[in-house]
Scaffold this active site. Structure first.
Site, PDB file in Angstrom:
ATOM      1  N   ASP A   1      16.118  -0.104 -26.691  1.00 47.37           N
ATOM      2  CA  ASP A   1      15.833  -1.361 -27.369  1.00 47.37           C
ATOM      3  C   ASP A   1      16.500  -1.514 -28.731  1.00 47.37           C
ATOM      4  OD1 ASP A   1      14.327  -2.696 -25.507  1.00 47.37           O
ATOM      5  OD2 ASP A   1      12.437  -1.786 -26.125  1.00 47.37           O
TER       6      ASP A   1
ATOM      7  N   HIS B   1      10.915   7.775 -27.951  1.00 45.71           N
ATOM      8  CA  HIS B   1      10.778   7.457 -26.521  1.00 45.71           C
ATOM      9  C   HIS B   1       9.750   8.389 -25.893  1.00 45.71           C
ATOM     10  CE1 HIS B   1      11.802   6.834 -22.306  1.00 45.71           C
ATOM     11  NE2 HIS B   1      12.279   5.678 -22.709  1.00 45.71           N
TER      12      HIS B   1
END
Ligand code: ACO
Ligand code: OAA
Length: 401
Positions: A318, A263
């Site tokens: 996700d 991330h």
């Protein structure tokens, strides 16, 4: 900061702050996310998408009557203007994200005040967009499947209405609750790439629809919103838990990326993925299909990904959402559009903030090439500015400021 020829580069604009926000707080480690001061864990457990939309747009959680009022507005705005439906039909054979991008843009046709960038104007447009996007995604899917879009049922929640518009049947309330939570968990995340794109457009004074279209366009990329789709494709490729270790080794060996991990901000587990993991596990058991959960979990538990976890590369939002969508029979190419449906309130909030600012967002690039002889006043006579310029025009441009 990276130093190049004594110039400090802020590569990827990843360090420092370009403005203040009252939208969300993202703590990289230990991973923590607050929407307007409220911990995402509490919102995921006790709130709804409608309530959280109110929180994001107005800054505080709503009273019962405030929530009812927003909900009725959203319900009344669910039907799509005819021009939007026509646009969606022309995108029948395109990726659903392309159709969504075009439909979001086409919403401007039926707005008599496109250029109204006032606080109230943007709020109205944002609410209109929150209400309409589920119908856009569902209508495109039905049209490409040879079916007619259906009329929304006013009795359903935002999430249940989306499933109803998509499948033409009233959804299982448990399934609708999972989609509600999924939308809520995707609703806002600071100055991520798509939000930043929307803010750049707004900073120029371009209208709301231009800014929203920019945000939707940027979300499509596999490094951003497209990762959920990539995760489920990876799960298909892996095939079974036993293959996970070898699969991850081969991807990493080729310096590839495992989708759903890493991330730009978190150096720890993404707090949203904790909720989605639990939901994916429970849903797999409820549907009698534990396979996707098991495969993705095996990827996360592989040696290579455990080593990366120690370096701060962890599951992101996700990783599990794709498994949830698959178990709900949502086609893979709708995963990014679902992310977009959830993110509209967050994008709207950032546009409200950006339109209130006077600053144009205009970062600079460091020009790497040496100055050409033609533009030096003391350059050789043979290299007159006009000659050098006509040569330069014949070459494709490579760098800019
Ligand atoms: C909603 C969202 O947008 S969340 C992000 C969704 N995107 C994904 O899941 C796609 C996969 N992940 C990635 O591509 C990246 O982790 C990003 C783009 C999200 C973040 O990238 P960055 O923070 O810039 O990390 P960066 O690219 O510098 O990676 C640093 C190192 O971590 C490792 N790494 C980072 N992400 C991963 C990953 N998903 N799989 C394996 N290794 C990884 C790599 O070893 C990389 O080193 P390398 O460039 O020498 O190969
Ligand atoms: O914040 C980011 O960079 C990516 C993003 O949108 C999210 O994680 O929801």
């Amino acid at each position: 900061m990276v130093s190049e020829n004594k110039v400090e580069l802020n590569k990827g604009l990843r360090s420092g702050y370009y403005d203040r926000t009252e939208s969300s707080l993202i703590v990289p480690k230990p991973g923590k996310l607050l929407y307007r001061g409220y911990n995402i864990d509490d919102l995921a457990r006790y709130s709804t998408f409608e309530e959280t939309t109110y929180l994001l747009l107005y800054g505080s959680l709503p009273t019962r009557s405030q929530c009812d009022e927003l909900t009725s507005r959203l319900v009344s705005l669910r039907s799509l203007p005819p021009q939007v439906l026509e646009t969606i039909a022309t995108y029948r054979d395109s990726h659903p994200m392309d159709a969504l991008r075009a439909a979001v843009s086409a919403m401007s046709i039926s707005d008599p005040d496109v250029e109204d960038n006032s606080h109230e104007g943007i709020l109205d447009k944002g609410i209109r967009m929150v209400a309409a996007t589920p119908a856009m995604v569902a209508a495109h899917h039905r049209i490409r499947s040879g079916l007619d879009p259906i009329e929304p049922d006013e009795s359903l929640t935002h999430a249940a209405s989306f499933l109803h518009l998509l499948f033409g049947e009233h959804p299982d309330p448990e399934d609708a609750k999972l989609i509600d939570k999924d939308f809520l968990l995707h609703a806002e995340h600071g100055s991520n790439a798509s939000t930043f794109a929307g803010r750049v457009a707004a900073s120029t004074g371009a209208d709301f629809y231009s800014a929203m279209t920019s945000a939707v366009s940027v979300l499509k990329g596999p490094k951003h919103g497209g990762a959920a789709e990539a995760v489920i494709r990876m799960a298909h490729d892996v095939g079974s838990e036993e293959n996970a270790e070898a699969y991850v080794e081969s991807v990493i060996g080729n310096r590839g990326r495992i989708p759903g991990f890493g991330h730009p901000v978190y150096q720890d587990i993404d707090p949203r993925s904790v909720h989605l993991r639990a939901d994916a596990k429970a849903l797999g058991e409820r549907k009698g299909q534990p396979k996707w959960f098991a495969i993705i979990e095996a990827v996360a538990n592989s040696h290579a990904m455990r080593r990366r976890a120690k370096l701060g590369i962890n599951p992101n939002v996700d990783l599990w959402s794709g498994a949830i969508y698959s178990l709900l029979n949502i086609p893979e190419d709708l995963f990014v559009p679902l992310f977009a449906i959830g993110r509209i309130p967050g994008w709207t909030l950032h546009l409200l903030e950006q339109y209130a600012s006077r600053d144009i967002l205009r970062p600079r690039l460091y020009y790497k090439r040496q100055e050409g002889p033609g533009v030096r006043p003391d350059g050789p006579a043979a290299m007159t500015p006009s000659r050098e310029l006509s040569r330069a025009r014949a070459r494709p441009e490579r760098d800019g400021r």
